[in-house]
Write a protein that holds these residues in place. Structure first.
Motif, PDB file in Angstrom:
ATOM      1  N   VAL A  79      -0.756 109.014 -24.897  1.00 26.88           N
ATOM      2  CA  VAL A  79       0.312 108.928 -24.204  1.00 26.88           C
ATOM      3  C   VAL A  79      -0.181 108.716 -22.599  1.00 26.88           C
ATOM      4  N   ASP A  80       0.837 108.201 -21.685  1.00 31.72           N
ATOM      5  CA  ASP A  80       0.313 108.195 -20.388  1.00 31.72           C
ATOM      6  C   ASP A  80      -0.090 109.164 -19.580  1.00 31.72           C
ATOM      7  N   PRO A  81      -1.423 109.295 -18.968  1.00 29.63           N
ATOM      8  CA  PRO A  81      -1.718 110.672 -18.603  1.00 29.63           C
ATOM      9  C   PRO A  81      -0.781 111.155 -17.515  1.00 29.63           C
ATOM     10  N   ALA A  82      -0.008 110.292 -16.543  1.00 29.33           N
ATOM     11  CA  ALA A  82       1.085 111.007 -16.095  1.00 29.33           C
ATOM     12  C   ALA A  82       2.269 111.873 -16.660  1.00 29.33           C
ATOM     13  N   GLN A  83       2.307 111.424 -17.768  1.00 29.39           N
ATOM     14  CA  GLN A  83       3.090 112.279 -18.747  1.00 29.39           C
ATOM     15  C   GLN A  83       2.655 113.833 -19.229  1.00 29.39           C
ATOM     16  N   ARG A  84       1.353 113.767 -19.220  1.00 30.54           N
ATOM     17  CA  ARG A  84       0.713 114.885 -19.621  1.00 30.54           C
ATOM     18  C   ARG A  84       0.616 115.866 -18.214  1.00 30.54           C
ATOM     19  N   ALA A  85       0.324 114.975 -17.073  1.00 28.14           N
ATOM     20  CA  ALA A  85       0.289 115.706 -16.006  1.00 28.14           C
ATOM     21  C   ALA A  85       1.623 116.585 -15.563  1.00 28.14           C
ATOM     22  N   ARG A  86       2.530 116.090 -16.131  1.00 22.59           N
ATOM     23  CA  ARG A  86       3.974 117.107 -15.934  1.00 22.59           C
ATOM     24  C   ARG A  86       3.795 118.473 -16.422  1.00 22.59           C
ATOM     25  N   LEU A  87       2.459 118.648 -17.145  1.00 18.64           N
ATOM     26  CA  LEU A  87       2.264 120.116 -17.749  1.00 18.64           C
ATOM     27  C   LEU A  87       1.558 120.788 -16.866  1.00 18.64           C
ATOM     28  N   VAL A  88       1.246 120.300 -15.652  1.00 16.98           N
ATOM     29  CA  VAL A  88       0.148 120.756 -14.572  1.00 16.98           C
ATOM     30  C   VAL A  88       0.664 122.382 -14.002  1.00 16.98           C
ATOM     31  N   ASP A  89       2.030 122.572 -14.171  1.00 22.06           N
ATOM     32  CA  ASP A  89       2.515 124.015 -13.653  1.00 22.06           C
ATOM     33  C   ASP A  89       3.232 124.762 -14.867  1.00 22.06           C
ATOM     34  N   ASP A  90       2.702 124.380 -16.133  1.00 20.08           N
ATOM     35  CA  ASP A  90       3.118 125.227 -17.221  1.00 20.08           C
ATOM     36  C   ASP A  90       3.138 126.735 -16.955  1.00 20.08           C
ATOM     37  N   PRO A  91       4.247 127.363 -17.346  1.00 23.91           N
ATOM     38  CA  PRO A  91       4.135 128.825 -16.970  1.00 23.91           C
ATOM     39  C   PRO A  91       2.963 129.539 -17.960  1.00 23.91           C
ATOM     40  N   GLU A  92       2.629 128.980 -19.029  1.00 23.55           N
ATOM     41  CA  GLU A  92       1.583 129.508 -20.006  1.00 23.55           C
ATOM     42  C   GLU A  92       0.115 128.998 -19.572  1.00 23.55           C
ATOM     43  N   TRP A  93      -0.948 130.170 -19.405  1.00 24.75           N
ATOM     44  CA  TRP A  93      -2.285 129.494 -19.211  1.00 24.75           C
ATOM     45  C   TRP A  93      -2.701 128.855 -20.213  1.00 24.75           C
ATOM     46  N   PHE A  94      -2.322 129.076 -21.396  1.00 29.65           N
ATOM     47  CA  PHE A  94      -3.033 128.286 -22.746  1.00 29.65           C
ATOM     48  C   PHE A  94      -2.625 126.857 -22.482  1.00 29.65           C
ATOM     49  N   VAL A  95      -1.503 126.476 -22.136  1.00 31.32           N
ATOM     50  CA  VAL A  95      -1.229 125.232 -21.821  1.00 31.32           C
ATOM     51  C   VAL A  95      -2.040 124.451 -20.857  1.00 31.32           C
ATOM     52  N   ARG A  96      -2.172 125.075 -19.679  1.00 30.39           N
ATOM     53  CA  ARG A  96      -2.846 124.545 -18.605  1.00 30.39           C
ATOM     54  C   ARG A  96      -4.340 124.400 -18.900  1.00 30.39           C
ATOM     55  N   ALA A  97      -4.770 125.338 -19.724  1.00 25.78           N
ATOM     56  CA  ALA A  97      -6.325 125.184 -20.076  1.00 25.78           C
ATOM     57  C   ALA A  97      -6.308 123.990 -20.929  1.00 25.78           C
ATOM     58  N   HIS A  98      -5.465 123.857 -21.851  1.00 25.79           N
ATOM     59  CA  HIS A  98      -5.830 122.616 -22.622  1.00 25.79           C
ATOM     60  C   HIS A  98      -5.548 121.191 -21.723  1.00 25.79           C
ATOM     61  N   LEU A  99      -4.534 121.397 -20.929  1.00 26.49           N
ATOM     62  CA  LEU A  99      -4.596 120.335 -20.005  1.00 26.49           C
ATOM     63  C   LEU A  99      -5.917 120.040 -18.982  1.00 26.49           C
ATOM     64  N   ALA A 100      -6.360 120.900 -18.798  1.00 24.67           N
ATOM     65  CA  ALA A 100      -7.755 120.947 -18.002  1.00 24.67           C
ATOM     66  C   ALA A 100      -8.760 120.638 -18.932  1.00 24.67           C
ATOM     67  N   ALA A 101      -8.855 120.881 -20.149  1.00 22.26           N
ATOM     68  CA  ALA A 101      -9.773 120.519 -20.880  1.00 22.26           C
ATOM     69  C   ALA A 101      -9.719 119.024 -21.622  1.00 22.26           C
ATOM     70  N   GLY A 102      -8.686 118.563 -21.407  1.00 22.06           N
ATOM     71  CA  GLY A 102      -8.557 117.045 -21.603  1.00 22.06           C
ATOM     72  C   GLY A 102      -8.436 116.655 -22.994  1.00 22.06           C
ATOM     73  N   PRO A 103      -7.983 115.371 -23.280  1.00 22.33           N
ATOM     74  CA  PRO A 103      -7.875 114.906 -24.727  1.00 22.33           C
ATOM     75  C   PRO A 103      -9.317 114.797 -25.249  1.00 22.33           C
ATOM     76  N   LYS A 104      -9.077 114.904 -26.840  1.00 20.04           N
ATOM     77  CA  LYS A 104     -10.285 114.571 -27.482  1.00 20.04           C
ATOM     78  C   LYS A 104     -10.284 113.048 -27.748  1.00 20.04           C
ATOM     79  N   VAL A 105     -11.316 112.545 -27.594  1.00 17.71           N
ATOM     80  CA  VAL A 105     -11.311 111.018 -27.719  1.00 17.71           C
ATOM     81  C   VAL A 105     -12.400 110.715 -28.694  1.00 17.71           C
TER      82      VAL A 105
END
Length: 497
Positions: A79-105
């Protein structure tokens, strides 16, 4: 909490069918939304993580009540990285941690970076444990270049790590920075260039810190002499042989070291004098002569005079984009060289100009051709196919993902002894239905799986595969699957008859 592998292993046959539907490029939007709303966890995992998604499904994924489902979307490389970026303030640290880890390629792939403003926000506001070692996949080349002078202090702290590449004026500014953390990191780099400090801090036992200091940091004469006379571990003489701070007389000494591994490291140094160059050019060890043969101080004639041999085969991978562009003059000089290893260096440069692409595409060295095919965005179709046919390294499959990889006519390899070549038929849009059906019974599981998704697969065989424990999920992802069957599967929670 189960891992993605455990989630998939726990999925039953109906759930795996639904997972295939979730990945099917022909699945209607309403089917995807239904699967996202109440599909099993394995289905939501592959749907949110492993494909491009319609905008309505993206919105539903971003606002899904399940934390794990949002975290899957946070790691979606499609997906467009700008779409994933909308999770940057997700209330759950687990989601933010996965956003910080980045996608597997895949091997050799580079994740598209998040928008710079998102990356800066994460650096400035996320807890250190969410960012440790994970932020760099998100950093665009432009942001990385701006880090040492960025207005946000925490970004400058990361920029300090580029110390060896920074001009003196930037280093001075970082040493006088208003932010204590920036100053501390800059001062540490200054200390690492102080031989007396390195001598005091050098661990007395073999460990990662000791090896780092011996390889990369400024060494005092006392440290050098201790390694020469009483090394703590095997290989330390070779380690200091690569150290830029090594005194000239020790370079001369190690150029004649009895250990060929030491001489090989010395041969790679750019500060060798003519006497050492001449001696190493006739070294009895072939690896030493090969290392010396690409030395930048040598002319083409001097290289030709060295008795070197480039080993057959090799590792010819796709590389990530370099943050520091190569000098175009050096690239052209390497491309013009008669030395295969230098031409390989040129071939791996993604900005190689068209005339050099054309020339190196027909190079007589396999490594040159494959590296060009693996890395250049405009690698021509004939080169890509030839490279796939001739190269058998682990990264071979990456070649089929290159933009110009040909598809027409690949079914001609359907009877080849090599299963990876038989699997090429899956990419041929004109593959005969009978050939596709036959290859779904191939002895190789990867071939069976690849052909089960081919849109030319006869409907009768496709129906059989939907009941196959091994291939049901792949068959359900076949774009030729009847939409009515998809709706029936969703309504019946994975059953379809």
């Amino acid at each position: 909490m189960p891992t993605p592998e455990e989630i998939w292993a726990a999925a039953d046959l109906p759930a795996r069918r639904l997972a295939g539907v979730a990945l099917n490029p022909s699945s209607p939007e309403d089917v995807l939304l239904r699967l996202l709303a109440d599909g099993p966890e394995a289905v939501r995992m592959v749907l949110c993580r492993d494909r491009i998604l319609p905008d309505a499904v993206v919105e539903a994924a971003l606002h899904h009540p399940d934390t794990r489902t949002r975290s899957f979307f946070a790691r979606n490389p499609h997906v467009d990285p700008a779409q994933r970026a909308r999770l940057v303030d997700d209330p759950e640290w687990f989601v933010r941690a996965h956003l910080a880890a980045g996608p597997k390629v895949p091997v050799g792939g580079t994740p598209r970076p998040l928008p710079d403003e998102t990356t800066v926000y994460m650096i400035d506001t996320y807890e250190d444990e969410l960012l440790h070692g994970t932020i760099y996949p998100h950093v665009s080349p432009e942001l990385r270049r701006s880090m040492p002078t960025h207005p946000v202090a925490k970004v400058r702290r990361l920029g300090v790590e580029m110390w060896d590449q920074l001009p003196a004026t930037t280093r001075a500014a970082l040493l006088a920075d208003d932010d204590e953390g920036v100053r501390d990191r800059a001062e540490r780099h200054v200390r690492l260039q102080d031989p007396a400090w390195v001598e005091r801090e050098l661990p007395a036992h073999s460990c990662h810190a000791r090896w780092d200091l011996l390889l990369n940091r400024a060494l005092s004469r006392a440290v050098v002499d201790s390694v020469l006379t009483a090394p703590v571990a095997e290989g330390e003489r070779a380690a200091i042989a690569a150290n830029p701070s090594l005194p000239a007389d020790v370079v001369v000494l190690l150029a004649a070291d009895p250990d060929p591994k030491v001489r090989e490291e010395i041969a790679r140094r750019t500060d060798l004098r003519p006497a050492e160059l001449r001696a190493l050019a006739t070294d009895p060890d072939p690896k030493v002569r090969l290392a010396l043969s690409v030395h930048p101080a040598l002319s083409e004639e001097e290289r030709d005079a060295i008795d070197y041999e480039v080993p057959g085969g090799g590792y010819f991978p796709p590389y990530r984009d370099s943050y520091t562009p190569r000098d175009p003059r050096d690239v052209r000089r390497n491309a013009d060289s008669r030395h295969p290893l230098l031409r390989r260096r040129a071939a791996s440069d993604r900005s190689l100009p068209p005339d050099l692409v054309e020339r190196l595409a027909s190079d007589d060295d396999l490594g040159v051709r494959v590296l060009l095919a693996q890395n250049h965005p405009d690698a021509p179709a004939p080169l890509l196919l030839r490279s796939f046919l001739e190269y058998d390294g682990d990264e071979r499959a990456h070649l089929t993902t290159r933009p110009n990889f040909p598809t027409t006519g690949l079914a001609a390899y359907a009877d080849h002894d090599d299963p990876e070549l038989r699997a090429l038929a899956a990419l041929d849009p004109q593959a005969a239905p009978a050939t596709v059906a036959r290859l779904t019974r191939d002895p190789d599981p990867a071939v069976r799986a690849a052909l089960a998704r081919h849109p030319n697969l006869p409907q009768q065989r496709l129906g059989q595969l939907l009941d196959d424990e091994e291939l049901a999920h792949v068959a359900a992802a076949n774009p030729a699957l009847d939409p009515e069957v998809m709706h029936r599967m969703v309504a019946m929670r994975g059953e379809w008859r």
